[in-house]
Design an enzyme around this catalytic site. Structure first.
Site, mmCIF file in Angstrom:
data_model
loop_
_atom_site.group_PDB
_atom_site.id
_atom_site.type_symbol
_atom_site.label_atom_id
_atom_site.label_comp_id
_atom_site.label_asym_id
_atom_site.label_seq_id
_atom_site.Cartn_x
_atom_site.Cartn_y
_atom_site.Cartn_z
ATOM 1 C CG ASP A 230 -2.138 0.933 0.979
ATOM 2 O OD1 ASP A 230 -2.070 1.764 0.044
ATOM 3 O OD2 ASP A 230 -3.126 0.845 1.724
ATOM 4 C CD1 TRP A 231 0.700 5.657 -3.597
ATOM 5 C CD2 TRP A 231 0.180 3.491 -3.658
ATOM 6 N NE1 TRP A 231 0.649 5.262 -4.920
ATOM 7 C CE2 TRP A 231 0.339 3.944 -4.990
ATOM 8 C CE3 TRP A 231 -0.118 2.133 -3.480
ATOM 9 C CZ2 TRP A 231 0.180 3.123 -6.106
ATOM 10 C CZ3 TRP A 231 -0.277 1.310 -4.585
ATOM 11 C CH2 TRP A 231 -0.127 1.807 -5.873
#
Ligand code: BGC
Length: 749
Positions: A230-231
Site C-alpha cells: 500500500d502507498w
C-alpha cells in the site's frame, strides 16, 4: 512468451533493485535498453481515478473524468456475481482505453465494525459473500487484459492508526473471517497483484510478514502475481523483500533501492530473492503489454450501465404500501440530496464523476415537487425545516432524501457514532408527527441508526450508489425497477451492540480482535441480539416462496460433495429478483461456532407466477472450521443443518445431514489431558479401560465412560491425568508408564 530468466540475467543489480519500486506515484519503472516499459496503475476500484498531474493517494487532486459506479457497499447488496463480473469488464475496458495496467482494487476487508471509515469501499461482514463477489469482479476486469490489486492484505479493518496499529487476531479468526475473501480471489481468479496493508498483524507489519505474503499467499494458495505495498506501507525494505513484498509504491525515493543493492553486496540478501521479485513484476508488466489493444472509453454508454447497476443494488428496508409511487400522486422530495446526491466516499477511491444528477432531475416528468429541508452537507435551519413541513401538507407522499454527509465517512478516519445528522432525524420526526406519509431514501456507506423506523412508511437504502443513483432511485421509487438488493451487513440498533465495540479501535499500539470469529451476524444471531435489520435482509415489490428443499444424501463423508436444491416461486404480482441464501449450522458441538453461516447464495430473476429450481453444491469447506490443533480445516463428525432462508434471522426451511470426518485431530498426552479426551480415541480408551480394570476392578472402565449421573460423569470425564494419578494412587513410575502407553497407543505401538 518472454524468456524472463534470460532478461533478468541481462539486468544489473542496480536495475533489478530499481524495478522493485515505482517510477513515481502511479508508474512502475521500465528498463529501456531491454524494452521493458513502464506501466501505469490507478485507483479505483468503482471507477477510474487516473491522475495525470498533482498525484496523491487521498483523493485530494483531481483525476480524469470517469464514470463513477456504485461503491462496494452497494454492489455487495446486489448479491449478484454476474453484475460484479460485468462491472469489472466495463472497468477493465476503461482501463485498457486509458492505458492503465492495474486497477487498484477490489478492496475485500471485512466490516468488523460499522464505524470503519472505509466500510463503503468494502463488501461485507461475511467472508463468503465478499469472496464470491470480489472474485467475479476480478475475473471481469482481468478478462480485458488489465490486472487488479486485491487489497488490503490483511486484517486492515479500521482507519484509526491504520499505518501503525497491530491487529491482534487468532489464526482461526484470520482463516475463517479475514482471509477467505482474499483466498477465494487468489485461488479462483489469480489476480495480477495483491496489495499488502499498512497495519501489523500480531506484531509484524503486513509488508514484512513472510507467513502472510509467502507461506499463505504463495505456498498455500498458489498466488502467481506480484505483491505491491500500500502507498508508503514499507518500513524495512530488505525485510519486506525477503518476506515476499515485490513492488514498493509509490516510487521516487532511491534510498530503499540502494538498501537492496547494499544487502545483496553484503551477503544479507540472496540475489535470487531479488530475481524472483523482479520476475514476478516483469511477468505482469509484459503480459499487459502483450495483451494491449485499442479500446474506447465510452462514458455515455458506461454511465447508463452505472444506472442499471445502481438499480440492482438498492435495498428496500421497509414498505408499508407507500411504494411504488403512482403517477398522479402528489409527491414531494425533501432534502438537498435529491438534487446533489452523495454517491461515493472520500479518499483514494474518489472518482471525478462524468455525470451525477440528483433524483429530482429525473422526477419532473412525474410532476414531483421539491423543497430543501436540509443541506447535503448535513446542516439545516429551523426555518428550512418549517418550510418543508408546511410544503408536506399539500403532498400525498413525501420522500426524504437523507444520508451521511461526505465529512462523516472517508478513508483516513473512522466514525465515532452511527447517527444521521440531527437535522435529518428531527425533520423526519416532525414530518411523521404532522401526519405526512414518509418514505426515507438513504445515502450512506455504512449502517445508520433509524430512531424513526417504526413511524415512517418506507425506507429505501441506496448506499453510495455511483453517479447513476438519481435516475436509478426514481426508477425504483416509481416501480420501473423492482428493488432486489439484500443487506451485506447487519444494521445494529445501536453502535454499542457491535461485537467489536469494546475493542475498537484499540489502544495506541494494538487492537484486539477479541470477538474472534463472531463478527457481524455471526455474533448477533448467536447471541439472539435484537438488530435493526439482519444480514441478508431486503424486500421487493413482489414476494417469493420456497418449497421442496432436497439434499442429495442424508449422510456423507467430508471428502464428498452434497447437492442441495430448492424450488422458488414468485407468488406476487410483479416480476422481480430473489436472493436465495443457504446457511449451515454445526450441531456436532465439537467447537464454539456461530449458529449459522452463509455458505451459498444465488440471485435469480422470476416473472410473476414463475417457479425455478435453484441448485447448490456444498463441500467440506461449507461445514468445516479452522482447527488450530490440526492447522487445517476440520469438519467434525455429526449433524449439520442446512437452511434456505431470506436472511440470517429467517427460520426458512431446513434439512439435516450427517457428515463423517476422515481427519483425526491430534491428541497430545500430558498432565492435563482429560479422561473425556482419552475416551474419545479408541486406542487411548482401551489403555484407560485396561488401567481401570486393574486398579479399580469394581468400577470398570466401560461403565465409567457411560456413567449417567451428570455430576459423577462430569467428575470422572473432566479429570485430567494428574488427578487420575492421585485418585488411583499411582507411583511416579506407574504414571510415567501410563503416559508412555497412551502415547504409544496413538503411534500404533
Ligand atoms: C490506499 C489504497 C490506495 C493507495 C493509492 C492508499 O492510501 O490505502 O487503497 O490504492 O493509497 O492511492
Amino acid at each position: 512468451m518472454h524468456d524472463l530468466k534470460k532478461l533478468i540475467a541481462q539486468l544489473t543489480l542496480e536495475e533489478k533493485a530499481g524495478l522493485c519500486s515505482g517510477l513515481d506515484f502511479w508508474h512502475t519503472k521500465g528498463a529501456e535498453r531491454l524494452n521493458v516499459p513502464s506501466v501505469m496503475v490507478s485507483d479505483g476500484p468503482h471507477g477510474l481515478r487516473k491522475q495525470e498531474e498533482g498525484a496523491d493517494h487521498l483523493g485530494i487532486h483531481d483525476s480524469i473524468q470517469a464514470v463513477c459506479f456504485p461503491a462496494a457497499c452497494a454492489t455487495s447488496a446486489s448479491f449478484d456475481r454476474t453484475l460484479l463480473y460485468e462491472t469489472g469488464e466495463t472497468l477493465g475496458q476503461e482501463c485498457m482505453a486509458e492505458n492503465v495496467a492495474v486497477l487498484l482494487g477490489p478492496a475485500v476487508n471485512m466490516k468488523r465494525s460499522p464505524v470503519c471509515g472505509r466500510n463503503f469501499e468494502y463488501f461485507s461482514e461475511d467472508p463468503y459473500l465478499a469472496g464470491e463477489l470480489a472474485c467475479a469482479f476480478t475475473k471481469g476486469v482481468q478478462s480485458k487484459g488489465v490486472g487488479v490489486s486485491v487489497k488490503h492484505f490483511a486484517a486492515n479493518n479500521q482507519e484509526t492508526r491504520r499505518m501503525s496499529v497491530s491487529s491482534q487476531v487468532s489464526e482461526r479468526a484470520l482463516r475463517e473471517i479475514y482471509f477467505p475473501a482474499f483466498e477465494k480471489v487468489v485461488k479462483e481468479a489469480q489476480p495480477k497483484t495483491v496489495m499488502c496493508s499498512y497495519n501489523k498483524i500480531n506484531g509484524v507489519y503486513a509488508s514484512e510478514n513472510e507467513w502472510l505474503l509467502t507461506k499463505i499467499l504463495r505456498d498455500e494458495w498458489g498466488f502467481e502475481g506480484f505483491v505491491v505495498s500500500d502507498w508508503y506501507a514499507v518500513s524495512d525494505r530488505v525485510k519486506a523483500l525477503k518476506a515476499g513484498l515485490d513492488l514498493e509504491m509509490p516510487g521516487g525515493d532511491r534510498e530503499n533501492d540502494e538498501k537492496i543493492v547494499a544487502a545483496v553486496r553484503a551477503g544479507e540478501l540472496s540475489e535470487s530473492v531479488l530475481d524472483e521479485a523482479v520476475e514476478r513484476i516483469l511477468k505482469v508488466v509484459l503480459d499487459y503489454i502483450d495483451n494491449r489493444r485499442t479500446a474506447k472509453f465510452d462514458r455515455q454508454a458506461d454511465h447508463q450501465k452505472a444506472v442499471k447497476i445502481a438499480e440492482e443494488c438498492a435495498v428496500l428496508l421497509k414498505n408499508e404500501g407507500a411504494l411504488p409511487l403512482k403517477r398522479g400522486e402528489k409527491v414531494l422530495f425533501i432534502g438537498e440530496l435529491a438534487q446533489k446526491p452523495r454517491y461515493q466516499g472520500g479518499g483514494s477511491s474518489h472518482v471525478n464523476a462524468y455525470s451525477a444528477e440528483g433524483a429530482y432531475c429525473f422526477a419532473e416528468g412525474y410532476g414531483v415537487s421539491y423543497i430543501k429541508g436540509f443541506g447535503a452537507d448535513g446542516g439545516g435551519t429551523n426555518e428550512e425545516r418549517a418550510e418543508a413541513i408546511h410544503a408536506a401538507k399539500n403532498a400525498d407522499k413525501v420522500i426524504v432524501f437523507a444520508g451521511l454527509p461526505d465529512s462523516y465517512e472517508s478513508e483516513g478516519y473512522d466514525r465515532t457514532h452511527i447517527d444521521l445528522p440531527e437535522c435529518q432525524n428531527l425533520l423526519i420526526k416532525e414530518l411523521v408527527e404532522s401526519g405526512a406519509n414518509v418514505t426515507v431514501v438513504l445515502h450512506n456507506g455504512s449502517p445508520v441508526a433509524m430512531p424513526w423506523i417504526k413511524d415512517v412508511n418506507a425506507v429505501l437504502e441506496v448506499y453510495l450508489c455511483g453517479e447513476g443513483v438519481g435516475e436509478a432511485t426514481v426508477n425504483l421509487l416509481y416501480g420501473n425497477a423492482n428493488p432486489s438488493g439484500r443487506l451485506a451487513e447487519t444494521f445494529p440498533l445501536k453502535l454499542e451492540d457491535n461485537p467489536a465495540y469494546l475493542n475498537f479501535p484499540g489502544d495506541k499500539k494494538k487492537v484486539d480482535y477479541a470477538e474472534g470469529v463472531f463478527i457481524g451476524y455471526r455474533y448477533y444471531d448467536s447471541k439472539k441480539q435484537r438488530v435493526l435489520f439482519p444480514f441478508g435482509y431486503g424486500l421487493s415489490y413482489t414476494q417469493c416462496a420456497y418449497e421442496n428443499l432436497t439434499v442429495s444424501k442424508s449422510e456423507m463423508r467430508d471428502t464428498e460433495t452434497l447437492e442441495v436444491s430448492v424450488d422458488v416461486k414468485n407468488v406476487g404480482q410483479r416480476d422481480g429478483k430473489e436472493v436465495v441464501q443457504l446457511y449451515v449450522s454445526d450441531h456436532t458441538g465439537s467447537a464454539v461456532r456461530p449458529v449459522r453461516e452463509l455458505k451459498a447464495f444465488e440471485k435469480i430473476a422470476l416473472e410473476a407466477g414463475e417457479k425455478k429450481t435453484v441448485c447448490f453444491t456444498l463441500d467440506k469447506r461449507s461445514f468445516a472450521y479452522w482447527n488450530e490443533d490440526l492447522s487445517d480445516w476440520y469438519c467434525a463428525s455429526g449433524e449439520y443443518e442446512i437452511t434456505i432462508a431470506k436472511h440470517s434471522r429467517d427460520v426458512g426451511i431446513s434439512e439435516k445431514i450427517t457428515v463423517h470426518s476422515t481427519a483425526r485431530l491430534p491428541l497430545s498426552i500430558d498432565d492435563n489431558t482429560t479422561v473425556e479426551q482419552l475416551f474419545a480415541y479408541p486406542e487411548t480408551r482401551a489403555v484407560m479401560q485396561g488401567l481401570l480394570k486393574k486398579t479399580r476392578p469394581h468400577d470398570d472402565g466401560e461403565k465409567m465412560g457411560k456413567k449417567d449421573d451428570a455430576m459423577m460423569r462430569a467428575a470422572y470425564m473432566q479429570a485430567p491425568l494428574r488427578t487420575v494419578k492421585l485418585a488411583l494412587n499411582l507411583s511416579a513410575e506407574q504414571y510415567n508408564g501410563l503416559l508412555g502407553m497412551l502415547r504409544g497407543s496413538l503411534e500404533g505401538k
